[in-house]
Scaffold this motif. Structure first.
Motif, PDB file in Angstrom:
ATOM      1  N   GLU A 123     -62.430  61.840  16.421  1.00  0.00           N
ATOM      2  CA  GLU A 123     -63.863  60.732  15.526  1.00  0.00           C
ATOM      3  C   GLU A 123     -61.944  60.464  14.714  1.00  0.00           C
ATOM      4  O   GLU A 123     -62.288  59.192  14.219  1.00  0.00           O
ATOM      5  CB  GLU A 123     -65.027  61.418  15.554  1.00  0.00           C
ATOM      6  CG  GLU A 123     -65.774  61.312  16.887  1.00  0.00           C
ATOM      7  CD  GLU A 123     -67.098  62.126  16.091  1.00  0.00           C
ATOM      8  OE1 GLU A 123     -68.064  61.842  17.614  1.00  0.00           O
ATOM      9  OE2 GLU A 123     -67.113  62.466  15.439  1.00  0.00           O
ATOM     10  N   ALA A 162     -59.340  58.251  15.373  1.00  0.00           N
ATOM     11  CA  ALA A 162     -60.321  57.322  15.768  1.00  0.00           C
ATOM     12  C   ALA A 162     -60.285  56.119  14.140  1.00  0.00           C
ATOM     13  O   ALA A 162     -59.750  54.797  14.281  1.00  0.00           O
ATOM     14  CB  ALA A 162     -61.218  57.109  16.728  1.00  0.00           C
ATOM     15  N   GLU A 216     -56.768  55.573  13.416  1.00  0.00           N
ATOM     16  CA  GLU A 216     -55.484  54.667  14.164  1.00  0.00           C
ATOM     17  C   GLU A 216     -56.427  52.955  13.591  1.00  0.00           C
ATOM     18  O   GLU A 216     -56.016  52.099  13.763  1.00  0.00           O
ATOM     19  CB  GLU A 216     -56.319  54.633  15.245  1.00  0.00           C
ATOM     20  CG  GLU A 216     -55.472  55.558  15.850  1.00  0.00           C
ATOM     21  CD  GLU A 216     -55.890  56.141  17.694  1.00  0.00           C
ATOM     22  OE1 GLU A 216     -55.548  57.626  17.830  1.00  0.00           O
ATOM     23  OE2 GLU A 216     -55.894  55.484  17.871  1.00  0.00           O
ATOM     24  N   SER A 217     -58.453  52.784  12.543  1.00  0.00           N
ATOM     25  CA  SER A 217     -58.341  51.865  12.386  1.00  0.00           C
ATOM     26  C   SER A 217     -58.177  50.785  11.775  1.00  0.00           C
ATOM     27  O   SER A 217     -58.245  50.013  11.063  1.00  0.00           O
ATOM     28  CB  SER A 217     -60.405  52.088  13.328  1.00  0.00           C
ATOM     29  OG  SER A 217     -60.085  52.163  13.817  1.00  0.00           O
ATOM     30  N   ALA A 259     -64.000  46.929  17.433  1.00  0.00           N
ATOM     31  CA  ALA A 259     -63.944  48.990  18.124  1.00  0.00           C
ATOM     32  C   ALA A 259     -64.748  49.562  17.901  1.00  0.00           C
ATOM     33  O   ALA A 259     -64.504  50.532  18.689  1.00  0.00           O
ATOM     34  CB  ALA A 259     -61.914  47.706  18.514  1.00  0.00           C
ATOM     35  N   LEU A 260     -64.283  50.557  16.233  1.00  0.00           N
ATOM     36  CA  LEU A 260     -64.354  51.747  15.871  1.00  0.00           C
ATOM     37  C   LEU A 260     -65.854  52.065  16.354  1.00  0.00           C
ATOM     38  O   LEU A 260     -66.432  53.104  16.887  1.00  0.00           O
ATOM     39  CB  LEU A 260     -64.131  51.634  14.810  1.00  0.00           C
ATOM     40  CG  LEU A 260     -64.506  52.575  13.759  1.00  0.00           C
ATOM     41  CD1 LEU A 260     -63.663  54.148  14.617  1.00  0.00           C
ATOM     42  CD2 LEU A 260     -64.117  53.066  12.589  1.00  0.00           C
ATOM     43  N   GLU A 310     -67.677  51.262  18.569  1.00  0.00           N
ATOM     44  CA  GLU A 310     -67.913  51.356  20.384  1.00  0.00           C
ATOM     45  C   GLU A 310     -67.548  52.560  20.190  1.00  0.00           C
ATOM     46  O   GLU A 310     -67.830  53.059  21.029  1.00  0.00           O
ATOM     47  CB  GLU A 310     -66.669  50.422  21.068  1.00  0.00           C
ATOM     48  CG  GLU A 310     -67.159  48.691  20.233  1.00  0.00           C
ATOM     49  CD  GLU A 310     -67.977  48.682  21.590  1.00  0.00           C
ATOM     50  OE1 GLU A 310     -67.641  49.195  23.254  1.00  0.00           O
ATOM     51  OE2 GLU A 310     -68.626  47.800  22.037  1.00  0.00           O
ATOM     52  N   ARG A 311     -66.368  52.986  20.147  1.00  0.00           N
ATOM     53  CA  ARG A 311     -65.548  54.464  20.174  1.00  0.00           C
ATOM     54  C   ARG A 311     -66.477  55.381  19.142  1.00  0.00           C
ATOM     55  O   ARG A 311     -66.343  56.111  20.045  1.00  0.00           O
ATOM     56  CB  ARG A 311     -64.252  55.152  19.552  1.00  0.00           C
ATOM     57  CG  ARG A 311     -63.160  53.784  20.032  1.00  0.00           C
ATOM     58  CD  ARG A 311     -61.816  53.463  19.274  1.00  0.00           C
ATOM     59  NE  ARG A 311     -61.197  54.957  19.895  1.00  0.00           N
ATOM     60  CZ  ARG A 311     -59.860  54.899  19.044  1.00  0.00           C
ATOM     61  NH1 ARG A 311     -59.797  54.340  18.450  1.00  0.00           N
ATOM     62  NH2 ARG A 311     -59.058  55.919  18.855  1.00  0.00           N
ATOM     63  N   VAL A 312     -66.747  55.827  17.701  1.00  0.00           N
ATOM     64  CA  VAL A 312     -67.472  56.304  17.530  1.00  0.00           C
ATOM     65  C   VAL A 312     -68.608  54.950  16.891  1.00  0.00           C
ATOM     66  O   VAL A 312     -69.043  55.602  15.593  1.00  0.00           O
ATOM     67  CB  VAL A 312     -66.566  56.695  16.201  1.00  0.00           C
ATOM     68  CG1 VAL A 312     -67.320  57.409  15.371  1.00  0.00           C
ATOM     69  CG2 VAL A 312     -65.063  57.092  16.309  1.00  0.00           C
TER      70      VAL A 312
END
Lengths: 194, 194
Positions: free
Chosen positions: A19, A22, A25-26, A113-114, A116-118
């Motif tokens: 996490e 992520a 990267e965002s 998008a973040l 969605e991932r976390v």
């Protein structure tokens, strides 16, 4: 450069290594000299900003063409024009660095998008906005209740380091009075509040 | 009585039937006559309030003992003292019904349990606080920029139904002027803004 941000998120919402990755990267890092403009009125604000180091301010030009600062953000604060960001409307504000600053930048698309991932980061931002909104409720109370001088005294007492580091004309603008009036009340700062 | 709340949540964050049921089980309905006190200064605020019908206001007593209204909430708005709620500090505000009201009540403990059952509701509340905070940023701009009369005109134009339904002395308090001054500027409402 991601240390301050990750530490801040961890405090409210612990993350595992994947996490954290992520998050890293965002965001993009923005290193700016003082007095750099980040957003101008009329532009669509598409970004949320976390201050890792330095100070930002939100301001507008009033009907007389004079700058009025409505908000500051120092280390560990988020700042943006949240109406422009949420409603995709042109901004009515300018956002500028007050000092040389390191800013973590989260674009709207990257934010979605973040999430969605976390998904648990929704909680972190819910808590951030809840606190910021709570602070604005208290600011409304002080604005209604305190004399200009008492407002300055209260602000200085609550944020002593902050008052020392920002230019006095910006502080005066934020508190709604002239730099001359601020000099006058600072000159008698050792006296009790009348 | 849960229709307005569920419709509002659905608009931002669609729920399935099981998630709707979790929401229904987490809230209590409060039906109150106008001028009922819900929260008093000094109490610990442990609850978030959604207005299904009616109107609530947040106020405090200023140093002269006069009521000052800082916020209203009508249908589909959330209201509370969010600092008292988040930081578990005694409230500095009073919360009162302005009209006979139906209020959906979410206690802190029930809210945390609800987030465990339906984590996506963090998103709904994140969006609610983001919008409310964005609105407070704009209010700060109007407070800095507009004359008292222009502020009233702007407010009346933005929220015409609202201005009609609340008592004038409360509106005057919210806008920071006396009921007499409000009567005076309402009397010349057909004139252009000077």
């Amino acid at each position: 450069m991601y240390t301050a941000l990750l530490k801040h998120i961890h405090h409210y919402c612990p993350l595992n290594k994947a996490e954290e990755q992520a998050v890293i990267e965002s965001f993009n890092l923005l290193e700016l000299k003082k007095k750099s403009l980040i957003l101008e009125a009329g532009q669509f604000c598409k970004t949320n900003y976390f201050v890792s180091k330095g100070c930002l301010r939100l301001f507008f030009f009033n009907d007389k063409g004079v700058e009025q600062t409505t908000q500051f953000a120092i280390e560990n604060w988020w700042i943006s024009d949240y109406t422009s960001l949420a409603l995709k409307k042109p901004s009515e504000f300018y956002l500028q660095t007050v000092e040389d600053s390191s800013i973590m930048v989260l674009e709207s698309a990257a934010e979605e998008a973040l999430f969605e991932r976390v998904p648990k980061l929704e909680r972190y931002f819910r808590l951030m906005f809840q606190r910021a909104y709570g602070a604005s409720q208290h600011l409304a109370k002080y604005n209604h209740n305190l004399s200009r001088e008492a407002h300055y005294r209260h602000f200085s007492k609550s944020f002593p380091d902050f008052v020392q580091r920002i230019p006095q004309y910006m502080l005066a603008s934020f508190l709604g009075f002239t730099p001359e009036f601020l000099s006058k009340i600072r000159a008698k700062k050792d006296q009790p509040i009348s």
